[in-house]
Design a protein around this motif. Structure first.
Motif, PDB file in Angstrom:
ATOM      1  N   GLY A 221      26.542  36.868  75.644  1.00 16.16           N
ATOM      2  CA  GLY A 221      26.000  37.653  74.544  1.00 16.16           C
ATOM      3  C   GLY A 221      26.105  39.138  74.834  1.00 16.16           C
ATOM      4  N   ARG A 222      25.349  39.928  74.113  1.00 13.57           N
ATOM      5  CA  ARG A 222      25.387  41.379  74.284  1.00 13.57           C
ATOM      6  C   ARG A 222      24.657  41.804  75.555  1.00 13.57           C
ATOM      7  NH1 ARG A 222      22.967  46.118  73.312  1.00 13.57           N
ATOM      8  NH2 ARG A 222      20.979  45.326  72.590  1.00 13.57           N
ATOM      9  N   THR A 223      23.459  41.229  75.797  1.00 14.73           N
ATOM     10  CA  THR A 223      22.654  41.597  76.963  1.00 14.73           C
ATOM     11  C   THR A 223      22.385  40.413  77.889  1.00 14.73           C
ATOM     12  OG1 THR A 223      20.561  41.168  75.823  1.00 14.73           O
ATOM     13  CG2 THR A 223      21.448  43.417  75.669  1.00 14.73           C
ATOM     14  N   SER A 224      22.926  39.252  77.531  1.00 18.98           N
ATOM     15  CA  SER A 224      22.610  38.042  78.287  1.00 18.98           C
ATOM     16  C   SER A 224      23.816  37.114  78.358  1.00 18.98           C
ATOM     17  CB  SER A 224      21.442  37.301  77.627  1.00 18.98           C
ATOM     18  OG  SER A 224      21.825  36.824  76.348  1.00 18.98           O
ATOM     19  N   PHE A 225      23.683  36.120  79.230  1.00 20.51           N
ATOM     20  CA  PHE A 225      24.677  35.053  79.273  1.00 20.51           C
ATOM     21  C   PHE A 225      23.949  33.738  79.527  1.00 20.51           C
ATOM     22  CE2 PHE A 225      24.490  36.862  83.526  1.00 20.51           C
ATOM     23  CZ  PHE A 225      24.478  35.769  84.376  1.00 20.51           C
ATOM     24  N   THR A 226      24.626  32.658  79.189  1.00 24.81           N
ATOM     25  CA  THR A 226      24.053  31.319  79.315  1.00 24.81           C
ATOM     26  C   THR A 226      24.800  30.557  80.395  1.00 24.81           C
ATOM     27  OG1 THR A 226      23.479  31.349  76.979  1.00 24.81           O
ATOM     28  CG2 THR A 226      23.481  29.191  78.061  1.00 24.81           C
ATOM     29  N   THR A 227      24.031  29.887  81.252  1.00 26.22           N
ATOM     30  CA  THR A 227      24.635  29.069  82.291  1.00 26.22           C
ATOM     31  C   THR A 227      24.422  27.598  81.982  1.00 26.22           C
ATOM     32  OG1 THR A 227      22.611  29.098  83.635  1.00 26.22           O
ATOM     33  CG2 THR A 227      24.269  30.790  84.113  1.00 26.22           C
ATOM     34  N   GLY A 228      25.415  26.805  82.345  1.00 31.13           N
ATOM     35  CA  GLY A 228      25.288  25.361  82.389  1.00 31.13           C
ATOM     36  C   GLY A 228      25.360  24.992  83.854  1.00 31.13           C
ATOM     37  N   GLN A 229      24.454  24.139  84.309  1.00 34.31           N
ATOM     38  CA  GLN A 229      24.402  23.797  85.728  1.00 34.31           C
ATOM     39  C   GLN A 229      24.166  22.302  85.899  1.00 34.31           C
ATOM     40  OE1 GLN A 229      21.201  26.811  86.686  1.00 34.31           O
ATOM     41  NE2 GLN A 229      22.604  27.215  88.395  1.00 34.31           N
ATOM     42  N   ALA A 230      24.505  21.805  87.078  1.00 35.77           N
ATOM     43  CA  ALA A 230      24.219  20.413  87.416  1.00 35.77           C
ATOM     44  C   ALA A 230      23.968  20.292  88.906  1.00 35.77           C
ATOM     45  CB  ALA A 230      25.370  19.504  87.006  1.00 35.77           C
ATOM     46  N   VAL A 231      23.053  19.389  89.259  1.00 36.37           N
ATOM     47  CA  VAL A 231      22.779  19.047  90.651  1.00 36.37           C
ATOM     48  C   VAL A 231      23.444  17.706  90.923  1.00 36.37           C
ATOM     49  CG1 VAL A 231      21.006  18.387  92.323  1.00 36.37           C
ATOM     50  CG2 VAL A 231      20.592  20.288  90.766  1.00 36.37           C
ATOM     51  N   PHE A 232      24.285  17.698  91.953  1.00 35.29           N
ATOM     52  CA  PHE A 232      24.990  16.479  92.360  1.00 35.29           C
ATOM     53  C   PHE A 232      24.622  16.116  93.781  1.00 35.29           C
ATOM     54  CE2 PHE A 232      27.746  18.343  89.151  1.00 35.29           C
ATOM     55  CZ  PHE A 232      28.178  17.251  88.418  1.00 35.29           C
ATOM     56  N   GLN A 233      24.458  14.834  94.016  1.00 30.50           N
ATOM     57  CA  GLN A 233      24.392  14.314  95.377  1.00 30.50           C
ATOM     58  C   GLN A 233      25.544  13.321  95.454  1.00 30.50           C
ATOM     59  OE1 GLN A 233      21.028  11.908  96.925  1.00 30.50           O
ATOM     60  NE2 GLN A 233      20.841  13.573  98.399  1.00 30.50           N
ATOM     61  N   GLY A 234      26.602  13.723  96.171  1.00 29.65           N
ATOM     62  CA  GLY A 234      27.838  12.964  96.111  1.00 29.65           C
ATOM     63  C   GLY A 234      28.381  13.051  94.697  1.00 29.65           C
ATOM     64  N   GLU A 235      28.696  11.930  94.098  1.00 29.21           N
ATOM     65  CA  GLU A 235      29.193  11.918  92.718  1.00 29.21           C
ATOM     66  C   GLU A 235      28.071  11.744  91.703  1.00 29.21           C
ATOM     67  OE1 GLU A 235      32.275  12.733  91.678  1.00 29.21           O
ATOM     68  OE2 GLU A 235      32.515  13.216  93.789  1.00 29.21           O
ATOM     69  N   LEU A 236      26.862  11.490  92.169  1.00 29.75           N
ATOM     70  CA  LEU A 236      25.719  11.277  91.289  1.00 29.75           C
ATOM     71  C   LEU A 236      25.256  12.600  90.690  1.00 29.75           C
ATOM     72  CD1 LEU A 236      23.368   9.411  90.250  1.00 29.75           C
ATOM     73  CD2 LEU A 236      22.103  10.205  92.269  1.00 29.75           C
ATOM     74  N   CYS A 237      25.246  12.689  89.366  1.00 29.65           N
ATOM     75  CA  CYS A 237      24.688  13.856  88.679  1.00 29.65           C
ATOM     76  C   CYS A 237      23.218  13.557  88.423  1.00 29.65           C
ATOM     77  CB  CYS A 237      25.421  14.126  87.369  1.00 29.65           C
ATOM     78  SG  CYS A 237      24.763  15.563  86.490  1.00 29.65           S
ATOM     79  N   ALA A 238      22.333  14.226  89.155  1.00 32.28           N
ATOM     80  CA  ALA A 238      20.899  13.946  89.086  1.00 32.28           C
ATOM     81  C   ALA A 238      20.185  14.732  87.982  1.00 32.28           C
ATOM     82  CB  ALA A 238      20.253  14.243  90.432  1.00 32.28           C
TER      83      ALA A 238
ATOM     84  N   THR B 100      20.865  18.173  84.870  1.00 31.54           N
ATOM     85  CA  THR B 100      21.636  19.276  84.300  1.00 31.54           C
ATOM     86  C   THR B 100      20.647  20.294  83.733  1.00 31.54           C
ATOM     87  OG1 THR B 100      21.852  18.099  82.185  1.00 31.54           O
ATOM     88  CG2 THR B 100      23.695  17.926  83.743  1.00 31.54           C
ATOM     89  N   ALA B 101      21.124  21.525  83.603  1.00 34.30           N
ATOM     90  CA  ALA B 101      20.251  22.579  83.083  1.00 34.30           C
ATOM     91  C   ALA B 101      21.056  23.583  82.280  1.00 34.30           C
ATOM     92  CB  ALA B 101      19.539  23.299  84.230  1.00 34.30           C
ATOM     93  N   GLU B 102      20.362  24.211  81.365  1.00 37.42           N
ATOM     94  CA  GLU B 102      20.910  25.344  80.639  1.00 37.42           C
ATOM     95  C   GLU B 102      19.936  26.496  80.846  1.00 37.42           C
ATOM     96  OE1 GLU B 102      22.772  25.718  76.384  1.00 37.42           O
ATOM     97  OE2 GLU B 102      20.586  25.834  76.245  1.00 37.42           O
ATOM     98  N   GLY B 103      20.464  27.654  81.206  1.00 42.58           N
ATOM     99  CA  GLY B 103      19.610  28.818  81.426  1.00 42.58           C
ATOM    100  C   GLY B 103      20.162  30.045  80.733  1.00 42.58           C
ATOM    101  N   VAL B 104      19.283  30.879  80.255  1.00 45.57           N
ATOM    102  CA  VAL B 104      19.679  32.158  79.673  1.00 45.57           C
ATOM    103  C   VAL B 104      19.230  33.254  80.634  1.00 45.57           C
ATOM    104  CG1 VAL B 104      19.404  33.762  77.738  1.00 45.57           C
ATOM    105  CG2 VAL B 104      19.517  31.286  77.311  1.00 45.57           C
ATOM    106  N   VAL B 105      20.193  34.078  81.051  1.00 46.61           N
ATOM    107  CA  VAL B 105      19.975  35.141  82.023  1.00 46.61           C
ATOM    108  C   VAL B 105      20.186  36.479  81.325  1.00 46.61           C
ATOM    109  CG1 VAL B 105      20.766  36.101  84.217  1.00 46.61           C
ATOM    110  CG2 VAL B 105      20.818  33.620  83.856  1.00 46.61           C
ATOM    111  N   VAL B 106      19.220  37.385  81.466  1.00 46.67           N
ATOM    112  CA  VAL B 106      19.260  38.679  80.786  1.00 46.67           C
ATOM    113  C   VAL B 106      19.427  39.787  81.823  1.00 46.67           C
ATOM    114  CG1 VAL B 106      17.987  40.272  79.276  1.00 46.67           C
ATOM    115  CG2 VAL B 106      17.758  37.793  78.960  1.00 46.67           C
TER     116      VAL B 106
END
Length: 142
Positions: A89-106, A108-114
């Protein structure tokens, strides 16, 4: 959104961080307590922010985080946290994240960082060089 299917795949992420599942991260049921996932996501966000912070006159704040819990982690070992930049965005960005242990996706998250100007403590526009760098962290298409 944190429930976006592409966030479940390791192949989506260009930026990686690691953290360790500690005994104190677990609860009475023997799995990682839900609150600890926010810490794992923070570990990766801080690494990203340290890479892209434009200078000492500004800093990043997390304005929003949504976490979807997908599977239990019970093993005391390392976890990999993938991070992608899904929107800018203009003053921020959005992250998509995931925590994995091996191939297991435990989780996911979406965050907005300003981006915030230190002197005024108000949002400030993302500099062009930062925007360019953030585009290199877009999810891998595939």
């Amino acid at each position: 959104m944190a429930n976006e299917p592409r966030l479940l795949s390791r192949a989506t992420y260009r930026l990686w961080a690691q953290d360790r599942v500690r005994f104190g991260d677990t609860d009475r049921l023997g799995h990682v307590n839900n609150a600890k996932y926010a810490t794992y996501f923070e570990t990766a966000r801080v690494e990203l922010m340290q890479q892209v912070l434009p200078g000492p006159d500004s800093y990043f704040v997390i304005a929003r985080i949504a976490i979807d819990f997908r599977a239990e982690i019970r093993e005391l070992s390392t976890v990999d946290i993938g991070t992608a930049v899904t929107a800018i965005g203009r003053t921020s960005f959005t992250t998509g994240q995931a925590v994995f242990q091996g191939e297991l996706c435990a989780a996911t998250a979406e965050g907005v960082v300003v981006l915030v100007e230190a002197a005024t403590r108000r949002p400030m526009p993302l500099p062009e060089a930062l925007r360019q760098h953030l585009t290199t962290l877009a999810p891998v298409e595939g």
